[in-house]
Design an enzyme around this catalytic site. Structure first.
Site, PDB file in Angstrom:
ATOM      1  CD  GLU A 126      28.129  59.212   9.937  1.00  0.00           C
ATOM      2  OE1 GLU A 126      28.125  58.118   9.335  1.00  0.00           O
ATOM      3  OE2 GLU A 126      28.335  60.305   9.373  1.00  0.00           O
TER       4      GLU A 126
ATOM      5  CG  ASP B 105      32.544  56.463  -1.797  1.00  0.00           C
ATOM      6  OD1 ASP B 105      31.540  56.811  -1.178  1.00  0.00           O
ATOM      7  OD2 ASP B 105      33.641  56.261  -1.223  1.00  0.00           O
TER       8      ASP B 105
ATOM      9  CD  GLU C  22      23.449  57.564   4.743  1.00  0.00           C
ATOM     10  OE1 GLU C  22      24.551  57.104   4.464  1.00  0.00           O
ATOM     11  OE2 GLU C  22      23.247  58.232   5.779  1.00  0.00           O
TER      12      GLU C  22
HETATM   13  N1  ADE Z   1      30.745  57.430   3.451  1.00  0.00           N
HETATM   14  C1  ADE Z   1      30.568  57.044   2.172  1.00  0.00           C
HETATM   15  N2  ADE Z   1      31.723  57.126   1.481  1.00  0.00           N
HETATM   16  C2  ADE Z   1      32.657  57.593   2.356  1.00  0.00           C
HETATM   17  C3  ADE Z   1      34.029  57.921   2.238  1.00  0.00           C
HETATM   18  N3  ADE Z   1      34.671  57.784   1.080  1.00  0.00           N
HETATM   19  N4  ADE Z   1      34.672  58.400   3.342  1.00  0.00           N
HETATM   20  C4  ADE Z   1      34.008  58.546   4.503  1.00  0.00           C
HETATM   21  N5  ADE Z   1      32.710  58.272   4.667  1.00  0.00           N
HETATM   22  C5  ADE Z   1      32.035  57.788   3.599  1.00  0.00           C
END
Ligand code: ADE
Length: 249
Positions: free
Chosen positions: A197, A220, A12
């Site tokens: 976070e 996602d 990242e």
């Molecule tokens: N960071 C990226 N995708 C996530 C997800 N589906 N749940 C928690 N943190 C994430």
């Protein structure tokens, strides 16, 4: 004014680490911090680790020991809001811990001792991130999410600003993300994205009186294919966004 730039995972951070001038390595609390300059500005680069406690420890070291004056988080998140798609960018307006629940003693999601559920980000710093994200998407060829990325379909990427929620769970089923979105909406919280976070860093920054802002690219949809989309996006796309957005600051 020293800015800390935090990410959970090395992917990242993009090439920020390579771009760091005159890097000085500092280790503390089992973490490595890199002090140097990016585009002539003093910065500290660090990995927060994954989850709220790891992130809170990292933010505390930055605030209390390394004396940074503001913190910016750059990374990926799962899209929860309607129309928040893979490849879009979300600039945090505020944060909430979705797994905080001291009810019935306190209302669900309220942070005991703070009298509220949401921690807001610094408006000026967030506005800079929003502008940088928009500029970057335009520069990136009309903001089209790359077709060869293997994740979903190509679409014109958008920049959103609003509520991001954090918790110690990778949300990876449509049932869980739907329930979370609905429960939050019923209490008046229109959520855009979920990660693990940001809300912890926001709380530490609130305690230390430090400006905080965060930008998250959607990797996602926190649904049944999140476990496939997330690693693919993080490996192939996330770093490009970090470079573009943070370099625009
Ligand atoms: N960071 C990226 N995708 C996530 C997800 N589906 N749940 C928690 N943190 C994430």
């Amino acid at each position: 004014m020293t800015t800390a730039i935090l990410s959970a995972l090395p992917e990242e951070q993009g090439s920020l680490m390579n771009a760091l001038r005159a890097p000085e390595r500092i280790t503390h609390a089992g973490r490595t911090f890199w002090r140097g300059h990016l585009q002539g500005q003093p910065v500290v680069l660090a990995l927060s680790g994954i989850g709220k406690v790891a992130a809170a420890t990292t933010a505390t070291v930055l605030a209390d020991r390394l004396g940074v004056e503001r913190i910016v988080f750059t990374g990926v998140a799962g899209g929860l809001g309607e129309g928040v798609q893979v490849g879009d960018v979300v600039v945090a307006g505020d944060f909430l811990q979705h797994d905080m629940d001291a009810s019935p003693i306190f209302p669900r999601w309220e942070l005991p001792g703070y009298g509220r559920a949401r921690m807001s980000c610094d408006a000026a710093l967030s506005a800079m991130l929003f502008e940088a994200a928009n500029d970057y998407l335009v520069m990136d060829g009309g903001g089209f999410y790359p077709e060869n990325s293997g994740v979903g379909h190509s679409h014109a990427a958008r920049v959103h600003q609003g509520l991001i929620v954090s918790g110690d769970r990778f949300v990876s089923t449509s049932a869980e993300s739907g329930a979370l979105r609905q429960a939050l909406a019923a209490a008046g919280h229109a959520v855009l994205a979920v990660e693990m976070e940001g809300a912890a860093v926001a709380q530490v920054c609130h305690d230390y009186g430090l400006p905080f802002a965060a930008v998250r690219t959607i990797s996602d949809r926190a649904d049944d294919s999140a476990h496939v989309d997330f690693p693919h996006f993080v490996t192939h796309v996330a770093s490009r966004y970090a470079d573009g957005i943070v370099h625009g600051l």
